[in-house]
Write an enzyme that holds these catalytic residues in place. Structure first.
Site, PDB file in Angstrom:
ATOM      1  N   ASP A 241       0.690  -0.993  -0.153  1.00  0.00           N
ATOM      2  CA  ASP A 241      -0.167  -0.001   0.028  1.00  0.00           C
ATOM      3  C   ASP A 241       0.641   1.262   0.363  1.00  0.00           C
ATOM      4  O   ASP A 241       2.091   1.647   0.721  1.00  0.00           O
ATOM      5  CB  ASP A 241      -0.649  -0.442   1.289  1.00  0.00           C
TER       6      ASP A 241
ATOM      7  N   TYR B  24       3.191  10.408  -0.499  1.00  0.00           N
ATOM      8  CA  TYR B  24       3.829   9.718   0.320  1.00  0.00           C
ATOM      9  C   TYR B  24       5.189   9.832  -0.012  1.00  0.00           C
ATOM     10  O   TYR B  24       6.022   9.250   0.738  1.00  0.00           O
ATOM     11  CB  TYR B  24       3.530   7.694   0.749  1.00  0.00           C
TER      12      TYR B  24
ATOM     13  N   LYS C 280      -2.631   6.634  -4.415  1.00  0.00           N
ATOM     14  CA  LYS C 280      -3.785   7.213  -3.869  1.00  0.00           C
ATOM     15  C   LYS C 280      -3.851   7.766  -4.561  1.00  0.00           C
ATOM     16  O   LYS C 280      -2.749   8.504  -4.523  1.00  0.00           O
ATOM     17  CB  LYS C 280      -4.146   7.241  -2.048  1.00  0.00           C
TER      18      LYS C 280
ATOM     19  N   HIS D  56      -8.017   9.793  -2.078  1.00  0.00           N
ATOM     20  CA  HIS D  56      -7.668   9.463  -0.777  1.00  0.00           C
ATOM     21  C   HIS D  56      -8.340  10.299   0.380  1.00  0.00           C
ATOM     22  O   HIS D  56      -8.045  10.143   1.882  1.00  0.00           O
ATOM     23  CB  HIS D  56      -5.724  10.133  -0.960  1.00  0.00           C
TER      24      HIS D  56
END
Length: 290
Positions: free
Chosen positions: A48, A53, A82, A114
């Site tokens: 994931d 990120y 996402k 997200h």
């Protein structure tokens, strides 16, 4: 019972591993490669990530080396990313393409909106609903083009999910990833997801950090001692035992291995006690987004 092989059949018919490896706040090429190496070694097949990120590119590079090491093919791995709230709206399709370019993996198995809101838009603005509607239409295009196999949402509460289901252009979300642990679990949301065939996926399974963590909760600790498991394993198993997907993150090999070693059963009375724990949200509160 082998939790490593537990899967959920998504609306598309594709099987998604119920236990995934989370990469939030894990950055750096060397660290990413190390943790993914350990994760693949002990059985994780679900990774994931997210645009925000900042680690998609390093994940892609790591997998190029690691898949051959473990004699795995691309189709043996389930990859999620996402949509950044800054790309909410018509830019969503191009955002998928950008994530795919970073990951260098041919296609993305699951791509989520997200957050129900958009960057720079007040949470109480009706513009959020218009933008996430445009995002969904764009993600459907990306799916039709083969950039992504499944599309879904994250941090969608009942009101957001109901709105989407009423105007989803014929494509329901496959997954709804939300904060979910003994202190934060909404029965109405779970019931809606189950009714619609949407997989509920938990993040922040261990609560917050430091003194806000559920790892030191007396109830969790007592059940862990009784079953000879770690508090983290109890919290993760609590979700899996309800057929809720999890994506625990860890940086050490020991914790990575422990987080997928969930082949035990929590007694019914302890499951009930955990579920009756006081309500406590540790992450963001999506209820505020109109």
């Amino acid at each position: 019972m082998d939790c490593k092989s537990l899967t959920f059949k998504l609306l598309s018919g594709q099987d998604m591993p119920l236990i995934g490896f989370g990469t939030f706040q894990i950055r750096g090429r060397s660290l990413i490669k190390d943790v993914l190496d350990w994760a693949l070694a002990c059985g994780y097949r679900n990774i994931d990530s997210a645009a925000v990120y900042g680690n998609e590119h390093d994940i892609g590079l790591a997998l190029k080396d690691l898949l051959p090491k473990y004699k795995l093919k691309r189709e043996d791995i389930f990859i999620t990313s996402k949509l950044s709230p800054s790309d909410q709206g018509d830019r969503a399709r191009n955002a998928v393409a950008n994530s795919l370019q970073n990951l260098q993996c041919g296609y993305i198995d699951l791509y989520l909106i997200h957050w129900p809101g958009a960057s720079g838009t007040p949470t109480n603005s009706t513009e959020n609903a218009k933008l996430r509607d445009a995002s969904w239409a764009s993600l459907i295009k990306a799916k039709e083009e083969g950039l992504v196999k499944n599309i879904g949402v994250s941090n969608y509460m009942v009101k957001h999910l109901t709105e989407l289901l009423n105007n989803c252009y014929g494509v329901k979300p496959a997954v709804n990833q939300v904060e979910w642990h003994p202190g934060c679990h909404e029965a109405q949301l779970k019931k809606l997801c189950q009714k619609e065939g949407i997989l509920l996926q938990a993040y922040s399974s261990l609560g917050g950090t430091g003194n806000k963590s559920l790892l030191d909760d007396p109830l969790v600790e007592s059940i862990a001692q009784k079953l000879n498991k770690t508090p983290a394993q109890i919290l993760l198993r609590w979700a899996v035992q309800q057929n809720i997907a999890i994506i625990p993150k860890a940086r050490s090999r020991e914790r990575i291995e422990a987080n997928i070693s969930l082949d035990f059963v929590i007694p019914d009375e302890d499951m009930v006690a955990l579920s009756n724990r006081k309500s406590e949200r540790y992450a963001w509160n999506p209820h505020s987004v109109k």
